[in-house]
Write a protein that holds these residues in place. Structure first.
Motif: not given
Length: 154
Positions: A29-55
């Motif tokens: 995953i390409v993350l910016k700045g403080t996002e990795i710190k939030s991920i390490r603190q387990r502050r992530v919600n995947l419930k409504d997530g999806f992926a899409r292919v564009r260009n």
């Protein structure tokens, strides 16, 4: 190490209930700045997530990564679209698999592997309501059988 192993940060349990997972692919995953710190603190919600292919690139959408508490002005939008890092042949395979109707890309897990945040993307087909009921019945029957076996062993 098998796919999806490592320090699991978040899982999308609802995805396995709502979809039949056909195949899985690991991506960075390409993350910016403080996002990795939030991920390490387990502050992530995947419930409504999806992926899409564009260009010719894959993007992770609708995944909520909470702002880092000590991040103040360096925090980013929690629901921003994030690019996924994959090989070209993996992306081409995803494009071919998602051409079918009813097939979507769903994030199943986010985990830390070798210090990097990874996401396990599932190529999934939506379940009908009766399929969900059958799965619940199967699960209940399995639980009953295991309970009976435990009682007989006593």
């Amino acid at each position: 190490m098998p796919k999806g192993e490592g320090n699991i940060i978040a899982q999308n349990r609802k995805a396995r209930h709502d979809y039949t997972v056909i195949d899985t692919i690991e991506a960075g995953i390409v993350l910016k700045g403080t996002e990795i710190k939030s991920i390490r603190q387990r502050r992530v919600n995947l419930k409504d997530g999806f992926a899409r292919v564009r260009n010719g690139e894959v993007y992770l959408m609708n995944v909520h990564i909470s702002p880092y508490e000590q991040g103040n002005l360096f925090n980013h939008d929690p629901l921003r679209t994030r690019k996924l890092l994959m090989h070209k042949r993996q992306i081409n395979r995803l494009v071919n698999e998602t051409k079918n109707t009813g097939v979507t890309l769903v994030p199943l897990k986010i985990y830390i592997k070798d210090g990097f945040a990874k996401v396990l993307i599932g190529v999934a087909k939506g379940k009908k309501q009766y399929d969900k009921r059958q799965d619940l019945k199967r699960k209940d029957m399995k639980r009953e059988i295991n309970r009976e076996l435990r009682e007989r062993q006593k």
